[in-house]
Design a protein around this motif. Structure first.
Motif, PDB file in Angstrom:
ATOM      1  N   SER A   1       0.836  -1.198   0.000  1.00 57.69           N
ATOM      2  CA  SER A   1       0.000   0.000   0.000  1.00 57.69           C
ATOM      3  C   SER A   1       0.877   1.257   0.000  1.00 57.69           C
ATOM      4  CB  SER A   1      -0.870  -0.049   1.268  1.00 57.69           C
ATOM      5  OG  SER A   1      -1.886   0.870   1.139  1.00 57.69           O
ATOM      6  N   GLY A   2       0.517   2.200  -0.843  1.00 59.94           N
ATOM      7  CA  GLY A   2       1.243   3.470  -0.879  1.00 59.94           C
ATOM      8  C   GLY A   2       2.588   3.418  -1.593  1.00 59.94           C
ATOM      9  N   CYS A   3       2.860   2.328  -2.328  1.00 58.81           N
ATOM     10  CA  CYS A   3       4.208   2.204  -2.925  1.00 58.81           C
ATOM     11  C   CYS A   3       4.341   3.004  -4.220  1.00 58.81           C
ATOM     12  CB  CYS A   3       4.581   0.740  -3.159  1.00 58.81           C
ATOM     13  SG  CYS A   3       3.791  -0.023  -4.574  1.00 58.81           S
ATOM     14  N   GLY A   4       3.216   3.400  -4.815  1.00 56.19           N
ATOM     15  CA  GLY A   4       3.324   4.214  -6.032  1.00 56.19           C
ATOM     16  C   GLY A   4       2.584   3.655  -7.239  1.00 56.19           C
ATOM     17  N   LYS A   5       1.641   2.739  -7.009  1.00 57.32           N
ATOM     18  CA  LYS A   5       0.958   2.078  -8.130  1.00 57.32           C
ATOM     19  C   LYS A   5       0.072   3.043  -8.916  1.00 57.32           C
ATOM     20  CE  LYS A   5      -0.852  -0.938  -5.256  1.00 57.32           C
ATOM     21  NZ  LYS A   5      -0.241  -0.468  -4.002  1.00 57.32           N
ATOM     22  N   THR A   6      -0.752   3.810  -8.187  1.00 63.71           N
ATOM     23  CA  THR A   6      -1.633   4.769  -8.872  1.00 63.71           C
ATOM     24  C   THR A   6      -0.795   5.829  -9.587  1.00 63.71           C
ATOM     25  OG1 THR A   6      -3.421   4.348  -7.331  1.00 63.71           O
ATOM     26  CG2 THR A   6      -3.492   6.451  -8.483  1.00 63.71           C
ATOM     27  N   THR A   7       0.329   6.185  -8.971  1.00 61.05           N
ATOM     28  CA  THR A   7       1.235   7.157  -9.601  1.00 61.05           C
ATOM     29  C   THR A   7       1.721   6.628 -10.954  1.00 61.05           C
ATOM     30  OG1 THR A   7       1.948   7.861  -7.398  1.00 61.05           O
ATOM     31  CG2 THR A   7       3.378   8.462  -9.234  1.00 61.05           C
TER      32      THR A   7
ATOM     33  N   HIS B   1      -4.492  -5.268  -5.091  1.00 56.95           N
ATOM     34  CA  HIS B   1      -3.880  -5.749  -3.850  1.00 56.95           C
ATOM     35  C   HIS B   1      -4.019  -7.267  -3.750  1.00 56.95           C
ATOM     36  CE1 HIS B   1      -4.220  -1.608  -2.104  1.00 56.95           C
ATOM     37  NE2 HIS B   1      -3.027  -1.997  -1.714  1.00 56.95           N
TER      38      HIS B   1
ATOM     39  N   ARG C   1       7.567   1.869  -1.265  1.00 57.90           N
ATOM     40  CA  ARG C   1       7.978   3.158  -1.821  1.00 57.90           C
ATOM     41  C   ARG C   1       9.445   3.474  -1.499  1.00 57.90           C
ATOM     42  NH1 ARG C   1       8.131   8.356  -0.278  1.00 57.90           N
ATOM     43  NH2 ARG C   1       7.538   7.912   1.850  1.00 57.90           N
TER      44      ARG C   1
HETATM   45  N1  LIG Z   1      -0.506  14.365  -5.251  1.00 54.40           N
HETATM   46  C1  LIG Z   1       0.393  13.917  -4.374  1.00 54.40           C
HETATM   47  N2  LIG Z   1       1.187  14.775  -3.692  1.00 54.40           N
HETATM   48  C2  LIG Z   1       2.114  14.330  -2.817  1.00 54.40           C
HETATM   49  N3  LIG Z   1       2.320  13.037  -2.555  1.00 54.40           N
HETATM   50  C3  LIG Z   1       1.562  12.130  -3.186  1.00 54.40           C
HETATM   51  C4  LIG Z   1       0.545  12.510  -4.138  1.00 54.40           C
HETATM   52  N4  LIG Z   1      -0.055  11.397  -4.621  1.00 54.40           N
HETATM   53  C5  LIG Z   1       0.551  10.366  -4.005  1.00 54.40           C
HETATM   54  N5  LIG Z   1       1.516  10.800  -3.157  1.00 54.40           N
HETATM   55  C6  LIG Z   1       2.411   9.954  -2.340  1.00 54.40           C
HETATM   56  O1  LIG Z   1       3.136   9.110  -3.223  1.00 54.40           O
HETATM   57  C7  LIG Z   1       3.191   7.791  -2.712  1.00 54.40           C
HETATM   58  C8  LIG Z   1       2.603   6.815  -3.700  1.00 54.40           C
HETATM   59  O2  LIG Z   1       1.187   7.060  -3.834  1.00 54.40           O
HETATM   60  P1  LIG Z   1       0.234   6.175  -4.758  1.00 54.40           P
HETATM   61  O3  LIG Z   1      -1.131   6.728  -4.607  1.00 54.40           O
HETATM   62  O4  LIG Z   1       0.818   6.119  -6.114  1.00 54.40           O
HETATM   63  O5  LIG Z   1       0.365   4.757  -4.059  1.00 54.40           O
HETATM   64  P2  LIG Z   1      -0.482   3.406  -4.315  1.00 54.40           P
HETATM   65  O6  LIG Z   1       0.518   2.321  -4.451  1.00 54.40           O
HETATM   66  O7  LIG Z   1      -1.455   3.613  -5.405  1.00 54.40           O
HETATM   67  O8  LIG Z   1      -1.250   3.271  -2.923  1.00 54.40           O
HETATM   68  P3  LIG Z   1      -2.575   2.403  -2.579  1.00 54.40           P
HETATM   69  O9  LIG Z   1      -2.131   0.984  -2.553  1.00 54.40           O
HETATM   70  O10 LIG Z   1      -2.951   2.876  -1.216  1.00 54.40           O
HETATM   71  O11 LIG Z   1      -3.597   2.714  -3.622  1.00 54.40           O
HETATM   72  C9  LIG Z   1       2.503   7.824  -1.353  1.00 54.40           C
HETATM   73  O12 LIG Z   1       3.475   7.986  -0.346  1.00 54.40           O
HETATM   74  C10 LIG Z   1       1.603   9.029  -1.427  1.00 54.40           C
HETATM   75  O13 LIG Z   1       1.446   9.603  -0.169  1.00 54.40           O
END
Ligand SMILES: Nc1ncnc2c1ncn2[C@@H]1O[C@H](COP(=O)(O)OP(=O)(O)OP(=O)(O)O)[C@@H](O)[C@H]1O
Ligand SMILES: [Mg+2]
Length: 253
Positions: free
Chosen positions: A43-49, A191, A209
């Motif tokens: 969770s939070g590793c950067g997938k949506t990014t 997940h 991350r």
């Molecule tokens: N717009 C933003 N500004 C600053 N930090 C951000 C932003 N979007 C995401 N982050 C940070 O970047 C990191 C990766 O976020 P991301 O949403 O890509 O993770 P994820 O793998 O999709 O998480 P999840 O499994 O919870 O969906 C996290 O630490 C998040 O807090």
């Protein structure tokens, strides 16, 4: 076969007035036309990014994203955890709204969208409102809305996680069949390791991350099997254990 998409040494830093977050560091992978690739990671590793970068919603801090053989950009279609249907519009209006938004409401595109609605069993629900549909049907509407824009590549960000388990299995089969029969390429963020194995031909495991590729697993089931049938294959559980192990294994700094 040529790559439909290639990410090369991607780095992404989020900047805010108070801090900097290194979300992705030195991430590379490639995708071929027709692939169904799943991305799993903590969770939070950067997938949506990663999906946002692929959809060109933002630019990487460094590194390169190469689209197609001729570097021509592809317009990916997005599907999210929530279906984002408009409750006050009927099903047909929800589907065709995508075309209006993108100024692509041509006769030909409307006919294509109508054909998708009919082909995938929503014809009798065109005048219904989203609240009259089950969660699974709503996700099908969301997928058809996305497909009506004819994207080559679909980006699916945990689209099944809001569904109960039984529905999720049925909708996985449903979405898989639609994506395969429309011959689309897909990247699924999830997940759920079982979901990743059941649906894809490649599973990319990310580190915590900043996201880096830890390992890529090739999944090699008979292409005629549905996700539900794949779950019953002998090699399903061993694959699950391997990917689970990879996710548990601590990152070496
Ligand atoms: N717009 C933003 N500004 C600053 N930090 C951000 C932003 N979007 C995401 N982050 C940070 O970047 C990191 C990766 O976020 P991301 O949403 O890509 O993770 P994820 O793998 O999709 O998480 P999840 O499994 O919870 O969906 C996290 O630490 C998040 O807090
Ligand atoms: Mg996310």
């Amino acid at each position: 076969m040529e790559n439909l998409l290639e990410l090369k040494n991607i780095k992404l830093i989020y900047h805010s007035p108070k801090s900097e977050t290194l979300a992705i560091d030195d991430l590379s992978f490639s995708i071929k036309a027709g692939d169904f690739v799943s991305i799993v990671g903590p969770s939070g590793c950067g997938k949506t990014t990663i999906l946002s970068l692929v959809a060109s919603l933002m630019k990487p801090t460094s590194g390169e994203i190469i689209y197609g053989a001729k570097d021509k950009s592809i317009a990916p279609g997005y599907m999210f955890q929530r279906d984002n249907l408009f409750e006050w519009l009927n099903i047909w209006k929800n589907v065709s709204l995508g075309l209006s938004f993108k100024h692509r409401k041509t006769k030909e595109n409307v006919a294509y969208a109508k054909n998708l609605v009919e082909k995938y069993g929503l014809k009798d629900f065109m005048k219904h409102y989203p609240s009259e549909l089950s969660g699974g049907m709503r996700q099908r509407v969301a997928l058809i809305r996305t497909l009506s824009l004819r994207p080559e590549l679909l980006l699916l960000d945990e689209p099944f996680s809001a569904l109960d388990y039984q529905t999720r299995l049925a909708v996985q089969d449903d979405v898989f069949n639609i994506i395969k029969s429309e011959k689309k390429t897909a990247i699924l963020v999830t997940h759920d390791i079982s979901e990743a194995i059941a649906m894809s031909n490649k599973v990319i495991v990310l580190s915590s991350r900043p996201a880096k590729v830890k390992k890529i697993f090739d999944i090699d089931f008979d292409p005629s099997l549905t996700p539900f049938e794949r779950r019953k294959q002998d090699n399903f559980q061993p694959l699950y254990d391997l990917i689970w192990g990879e996710l548990q294994c601590k990152d070496i700094p």
